[in-house]
Design a protein around this motif. Sequence first.
Motif, PDB file in Angstrom:
ATOM      1  N   HIS A 274      14.517 -51.281  78.403  1.00 49.59           N
ATOM      2  CA  HIS A 274      14.706 -52.723  78.575  1.00 49.59           C
ATOM      3  C   HIS A 274      13.386 -53.431  78.881  1.00 49.59           C
ATOM      4  CE1 HIS A 274      18.760 -51.039  79.307  1.00 49.59           C
ATOM      5  NE2 HIS A 274      19.196 -52.174  78.780  1.00 49.59           N
ATOM      6  N   ASN A 275      12.285 -52.798  78.546  1.00 53.33           N
ATOM      7  CA  ASN A 275      10.959 -53.386  78.753  1.00 53.33           C
ATOM      8  C   ASN A 275      10.716 -53.736  80.214  1.00 53.33           C
ATOM      9  OD1 ASN A 275       8.415 -54.220  77.812  1.00 53.33           O
ATOM     10  ND2 ASN A 275       9.049 -56.357  77.651  1.00 53.33           N
ATOM     11  N   ASN A 276      11.300 -52.930  81.112  1.00 55.95           N
ATOM     12  CA  ASN A 276      11.162 -53.193  82.540  1.00 55.95           C
ATOM     13  C   ASN A 276      10.468 -52.031  83.242  1.00 55.95           C
ATOM     14  OD1 ASN A 276      11.637 -55.401  84.201  1.00 55.95           O
ATOM     15  ND2 ASN A 276      13.365 -54.398  85.214  1.00 55.95           N
ATOM     16  N   ALA A 277       9.619 -51.335  82.475  1.00 56.07           N
ATOM     17  CA  ALA A 277       8.823 -50.239  83.014  1.00 56.07           C
ATOM     18  C   ALA A 277       7.490 -50.229  82.282  1.00 56.07           C
ATOM     19  CB  ALA A 277       9.542 -48.899  82.845  1.00 56.07           C
ATOM     20  N   ALA A 278       6.488 -49.635  82.918  1.00 54.07           N
ATOM     21  CA  ALA A 278       5.164 -49.528  82.306  1.00 54.07           C
ATOM     22  C   ALA A 278       4.704 -48.085  82.400  1.00 54.07           C
ATOM     23  CB  ALA A 278       4.171 -50.444  83.011  1.00 54.07           C
ATOM     24  N   GLU A 279       3.914 -47.652  81.416  1.00 50.03           N
ATOM     25  CA  GLU A 279       3.384 -46.292  81.413  1.00 50.03           C
ATOM     26  C   GLU A 279       1.960 -46.322  80.885  1.00 50.03           C
ATOM     27  OE1 GLU A 279       4.337 -41.803  79.624  1.00 50.03           O
ATOM     28  OE2 GLU A 279       5.719 -43.474  79.260  1.00 50.03           O
ATOM     29  N   GLY A 280       1.080 -45.561  81.556  1.00 53.23           N
ATOM     30  CA  GLY A 280      -0.323 -45.540  81.169  1.00 53.23           C
ATOM     31  C   GLY A 280      -1.137 -46.527  81.996  1.00 53.23           C
ATOM     32  N   LEU A 281      -2.430 -46.239  82.149  1.00 51.89           N
ATOM     33  CA  LEU A 281      -3.273 -47.023  83.040  1.00 51.89           C
ATOM     34  C   LEU A 281      -3.338 -48.494  82.655  1.00 51.89           C
ATOM     35  CD1 LEU A 281      -5.161 -47.174  85.437  1.00 51.89           C
ATOM     36  CD2 LEU A 281      -7.031 -46.403  83.960  1.00 51.89           C
ATOM     37  N   GLU A 282      -3.560 -48.800  81.385  1.00 50.95           N
ATOM     38  CA  GLU A 282      -3.712 -50.195  80.961  1.00 50.95           C
ATOM     39  C   GLU A 282      -2.436 -50.992  81.219  1.00 50.95           C
ATOM     40  OE1 GLU A 282      -6.128 -51.979  80.010  1.00 50.95           O
ATOM     41  OE2 GLU A 282      -7.735 -50.593  79.509  1.00 50.95           O
ATOM     42  N   ALA A 283      -1.285 -50.420  80.877  1.00 48.91           N
ATOM     43  CA  ALA A 283      -0.012 -51.131  81.051  1.00 48.91           C
ATOM     44  C   ALA A 283       0.326 -51.327  82.519  1.00 48.91           C
ATOM     45  CB  ALA A 283       1.109 -50.374  80.346  1.00 48.91           C
ATOM     46  N   VAL A 284       0.100 -50.283  83.339  1.00 48.78           N
ATOM     47  CA  VAL A 284       0.389 -50.388  84.766  1.00 48.78           C
ATOM     48  C   VAL A 284      -0.580 -51.366  85.430  1.00 48.78           C
ATOM     49  CG1 VAL A 284       0.437 -49.126  86.957  1.00 48.78           C
ATOM     50  CG2 VAL A 284       1.424 -48.094  84.900  1.00 48.78           C
ATOM     51  N   LEU A 285      -1.836 -51.333  84.987  1.00 47.86           N
ATOM     52  CA  LEU A 285      -2.829 -52.263  85.524  1.00 47.86           C
ATOM     53  C   LEU A 285      -2.424 -53.714  85.274  1.00 47.86           C
ATOM     54  CD1 LEU A 285      -5.578 -52.943  86.759  1.00 47.86           C
ATOM     55  CD2 LEU A 285      -6.605 -52.549  84.508  1.00 47.86           C
ATOM     56  N   GLU A 286      -1.970 -54.009  84.071  1.00 43.63           N
ATOM     57  CA  GLU A 286      -1.544 -55.361  83.746  1.00 43.63           C
ATOM     58  C   GLU A 286      -0.373 -55.787  84.629  1.00 43.63           C
ATOM     59  OE1 GLU A 286       0.114 -58.011  79.942  1.00 43.63           O
ATOM     60  OE2 GLU A 286      -0.239 -55.853  79.721  1.00 43.63           O
ATOM     61  N   ALA A 287       0.572 -54.864  84.822  1.00 46.98           N
ATOM     62  CA  ALA A 287       1.739 -55.173  85.650  1.00 46.98           C
ATOM     63  C   ALA A 287       1.343 -55.356  87.113  1.00 46.98           C
ATOM     64  CB  ALA A 287       2.771 -54.063  85.518  1.00 46.98           C
ATOM     65  N   ALA A 288       0.427 -54.521  87.607  1.00 50.49           N
ATOM     66  CA  ALA A 288      -0.014 -54.629  88.998  1.00 50.49           C
ATOM     67  C   ALA A 288      -0.719 -55.950  89.235  1.00 50.49           C
ATOM     68  CB  ALA A 288      -0.932 -53.462  89.345  1.00 50.49           C
ATOM     69  N   ARG A 289      -1.543 -56.358  88.278  1.00 51.84           N
ATOM     70  CA  ARG A 289      -2.291 -57.609  88.402  1.00 51.84           C
ATOM     71  C   ARG A 289      -1.332 -58.807  88.460  1.00 51.84           C
ATOM     72  NH1 ARG A 289      -6.589 -56.601  84.792  1.00 51.84           N
ATOM     73  NH2 ARG A 289      -5.118 -57.049  83.116  1.00 51.84           N
ATOM     74  N   ALA A 290      -0.191 -58.682  87.789  1.00 55.09           N
ATOM     75  CA  ALA A 290       0.800 -59.765  87.771  1.00 55.09           C
ATOM     76  C   ALA A 290       1.761 -59.706  88.955  1.00 55.09           C
ATOM     77  CB  ALA A 290       1.599 -59.701  86.465  1.00 55.09           C
ATOM     78  N   GLY A 291       1.591 -58.682  89.821  1.00 52.73           N
ATOM     79  CA  GLY A 291       2.498 -58.534  90.957  1.00 52.73           C
ATOM     80  C   GLY A 291       3.878 -58.067  90.556  1.00 52.73           C
ATOM     81  N   ALA A 292       3.971 -57.385  89.405  1.00 51.71           N
ATOM     82  CA  ALA A 292       5.274 -56.987  88.867  1.00 51.71           C
ATOM     83  C   ALA A 292       5.687 -55.575  89.247  1.00 51.71           C
ATOM     84  CB  ALA A 292       5.259 -57.110  87.336  1.00 51.71           C
TER      85      ALA A 292
END
Length: 375
Positions: A274-292
């Motif tokens: 459901h596009n509500n998870a991230a995997e890999g450094l770049e994807a997790v980094l983007e989510a962390a930066r957004a507070g997600a």
Amino acid sequence: MDLSRTRELFERPGPFATVYLEATNPGENAAKQTELRWRGLADSLTEQGADDKTVAALEEVFAGTRGGDLDAYGRVVVAAGGEVLLDEPVEGVDRSGDVATWSPLPELGSYFRSQSGSVRVVLAVVDQTGGDVYQVVASNVEGAREVDEETVRGSAVESVHKPREGGNAHKQRQRRHAEAAYQNAADVVKGIQSAVSSFRPEIIVLAGEVSGREVVRAEMTKGLLEITQEVDAGSRAAGASEDALEDALLTEAGRAATRKETSVRERFHEAKAHNNAAEGLEAVLEAARAGAVETLLLVDATTVPGELWTGSAPEAVSTEKDRAASLSDGEVVQRPAEQVLLRTTGALGGSVAVLGAGTELTDNVGALLRFPVGG
């Protein structure tokens, strides 16, 4: 592991002194050995540039350590600006020995990893007269560490021992016996509820004599019963062996840990769909930066590779120095990617979970998200 307890620490400006002292075998000169070990770590911090006030604050912590305090469990202490910010016992510390680091970020990866492998348990060993309520951190690798203990003495005055005579007097005494047992059980449940409220365990383990367990269960609320496991072990009698009780406790803790990890894995796989998870450094980094990031996922015994740039604000993170600088009010520094992600996740109210060794995650990192990020 919920990172809310360390959120304020992650929001503070550095640099930080992070000190790990590994557990050691007991000895008559344990206190002296701790003093000598600390002296070497203090010299290391000074050489790395730590200020005198921060080193002095740490000195007060380790100067007050009694012999035996570090026998079974290690310790992690973080200080900055002449103030101790975190002082916790820690299971394992990756068996990497004593370490002292002066860094722009608190270096808490080992601490979070060890804590994520543990299960918080409220253990109640009961009989019909009361109970002993323990707050325990349990791990199949490190065993069980008692954090707190309370003895609950039942308030019922009537004896709980069953009468032997017959007739009406016998029936009346039987009734008073039952009422006393249930009154004492209610007192024990109050003690359990108090421990649950302050300690926030993942499970309650109910042990002790069968009749005592029966009346305690009868007095427990639905919410307590939902996290309670009962074991046929333990006794409040003087001289009772604790080996069988600890084995039963660790078995239940192991089952709870397995259930917890299975739940995280299932949530992750469902969230990816459901596009509500991230995997890999770049994807997790983007989510962390957004507070997600709701839960940062790491892999046991394997760290996240590489380094990231980070600034004064937790969301000021990037693989590129200029990008991080554009998001920060001050200077940026380059630190191990895992430490940066932990800081950003913790400062923005997330948690961390460590999956079993061999778990396949791109770059050994993933995340459960509060909301979808990107396309």
